[in-house]
Design a protein around this motif. Structure first.
Motif, mmCIF file in Angstrom:
data_model
loop_
_atom_site.group_PDB
_atom_site.id
_atom_site.type_symbol
_atom_site.label_atom_id
_atom_site.label_comp_id
_atom_site.label_asym_id
_atom_site.label_seq_id
_atom_site.Cartn_x
_atom_site.Cartn_y
_atom_site.Cartn_z
ATOM 1 N N MET A 1 -7.849 6.234 1.849
ATOM 2 C CA MET A 1 -6.981 5.069 1.821
ATOM 3 C C MET A 1 -7.570 3.984 0.930
ATOM 4 S SD MET A 1 -5.485 2.853 5.020
ATOM 5 C CE MET A 1 -7.045 2.054 5.378
ATOM 6 N N PRO A 18 -1.989 6.103 2.188
ATOM 7 C CA PRO A 18 -1.609 7.018 3.282
ATOM 8 C C PRO A 18 -1.780 6.346 4.649
ATOM 9 C CG PRO A 18 -3.755 7.614 2.386
ATOM 10 C CD PRO A 18 -3.206 6.560 1.476
ATOM 11 N N VAL A 19 -0.821 6.607 5.523
ATOM 12 C CA VAL A 19 -0.860 6.031 6.872
ATOM 13 C C VAL A 19 -1.296 7.121 7.851
ATOM 14 C CG1 VAL A 19 0.455 4.885 8.690
ATOM 15 C CG2 VAL A 19 0.982 4.427 6.277
ATOM 16 N N PRO A 20 -2.437 6.924 8.503
ATOM 17 C CA PRO A 20 -2.898 7.943 9.463
ATOM 18 C C PRO A 20 -1.969 8.026 10.672
ATOM 19 C CG PRO A 20 -4.292 5.989 9.560
ATOM 20 C CD PRO A 20 -3.386 5.798 8.389
ATOM 21 N N ARG A 21 -1.935 9.174 11.300
ATOM 22 C CA ARG A 21 -1.052 9.371 12.445
ATOM 23 C C ARG A 21 -1.532 8.623 13.679
ATOM 24 N NH1 ARG A 21 0.444 15.855 12.239
ATOM 25 N NH2 ARG A 21 1.512 15.815 10.187
ATOM 26 N N ALA A 22 -2.836 8.510 13.813
ATOM 27 C CA ALA A 22 -3.382 7.839 15.007
ATOM 28 C C ALA A 22 -2.924 6.387 15.047
ATOM 29 C CB ALA A 22 -4.904 7.912 14.983
ATOM 30 N N ILE A 26 -6.716 1.324 12.018
ATOM 31 C CA ILE A 26 -6.562 1.826 10.656
ATOM 32 C C ILE A 26 -5.087 2.069 10.337
ATOM 33 C CG2 ILE A 26 -7.243 3.610 9.021
ATOM 34 C CD1 ILE A 26 -9.501 1.816 9.957
ATOM 35 N N HIS A 27 -4.361 2.576 11.314
ATOM 36 C CA HIS A 27 -2.918 2.791 11.158
ATOM 37 C C HIS A 27 -2.216 1.466 10.877
ATOM 38 C CE1 HIS A 27 1.095 4.526 12.089
ATOM 39 N NE2 HIS A 27 1.309 3.339 12.613
ATOM 40 N N ALA A 30 -3.112 0.119 7.388
ATOM 41 C CA ALA A 30 -2.402 0.825 6.326
ATOM 42 C C ALA A 30 -0.955 0.346 6.213
ATOM 43 C CB ALA A 30 -2.451 2.327 6.576
#
Length: 264
Positions: A1, A18-22, A26-27, A30
């Motif tokens: 990212m 990119p957007v993490p799924r969690a 951080i999500h 993003a």
């Protein structure tokens, strides 16, 4: 990212990190970064369109002046020089008007803080009417408490732009009304022209917008008058809206916070 974000430049603002799924910090970070990139992308797109429109507006009168000068030079002995000079001056006046409007828009975009003071909108309206006797009228009784805080120069320009726009489209005269409604001062400019269709009432505040392109150019409008008026209204914490006038044409309604009255 982090690597993706550092590689994004003004040439590829369409890219996103990119957007993490969690669903963690951080999500959320993003998503915030991508929302910021969305705003930057839209701002850059508007700026590029504005530059293109401004270039077109400046190029047209420059080309007209050049064509006129080249024509008279090919037949100097048969040229009506006073008429040629007057034509060139008209196009030069248009260039000067566009350049002046562009400079003011740049200052408004930069959010430069103008010198502010108490401004009597009723007095401004009366002065505008005096400058155009017969074309403008002041409707109703003048409100004594129609005072707002702002730049007198900018608010005067706002009113002039509204009046000029209305005069270009009215059939008879333009009326200006100033009233106090609670914590707001309202200034309405009414004409009895064709009005502005509801579908175009937001678009008229976009820069270089002309609903009647041919007539606006002929009458010398730059397509920036209402955009400037709208930007000045917002810079003063107010709104500018298009309504249907009781006279059958368009009503441009300015609402500004009244000085000394707390806003909810």
């Amino acid at each position: 990212m982090r690597q993706e974000f550092t590689e994004i430049t003004e040439r590829d603002l369409h890219r996103r990190v990119p957007v993490p799924r969690a669903r963690d910090e951080i999500h959320r970070l993003a998503r915030t970064m991508n929302a910021t990139l969305d705003r930057l992308h839209r701002a850059m797109t508007r700026q590029r369109q504005f530059v293109a429109d401004a270039s077109h507006e400046l190029r047209s009168p420059i080309a007209a002046v050049r064509a006129q000068l080249e024509l008279v030079l090919t037949r100097p002995s048969r040229t009506d020089w006073p008429a040629a000079v007057h034509k060139a001056l008209r196009d030069t006046d248009r260039l000067q008007a566009v350049a002046s409007d562009l400079l003011l828009l740049a200052r408004l975009d930069a959010q430069e803080a103008p010198r502010t003071a108490a401004v009597d909108l009723g007095a401004l309206a009366a002065e505008e009417v005096r400058r155009h006797p017969g074309a403008l009228t002041l409707a109703g009784e003048q409100e004594r408490a129609a005072v707002v805080t702002g730049s007198q120069v900018q608010l005067s320009r706002l009113l002039t732009n509204l009046a000029d726009n209305a005069r270009r489209h009215t059939r008879t005269t333009v009326s200006i009304t100033v009233a106090v409604r609670g914590g707001l001062v309202e200034l309405a400019v009414d004409d009895d022209g064709p009005g502005i269709p509801e579908a175009d009432r937001e678009r008229v505040f976009e820069r270089f917008t002309r609903l009647d392109d041919a007539r606006a150019r002929q009458d010398g409008g730059t397509g920036l008058g209402l955009a400037i008026a709208n930007d000045i209204a917002h810079a003063h914490g107010g709104t500018l809206t298009v309504l249907t006038s009781p006279r059958g044409g368009a009503r441009l309604l300015l609402c500004l916070p009244r000085t000394g009255v707390a806003q909810p």
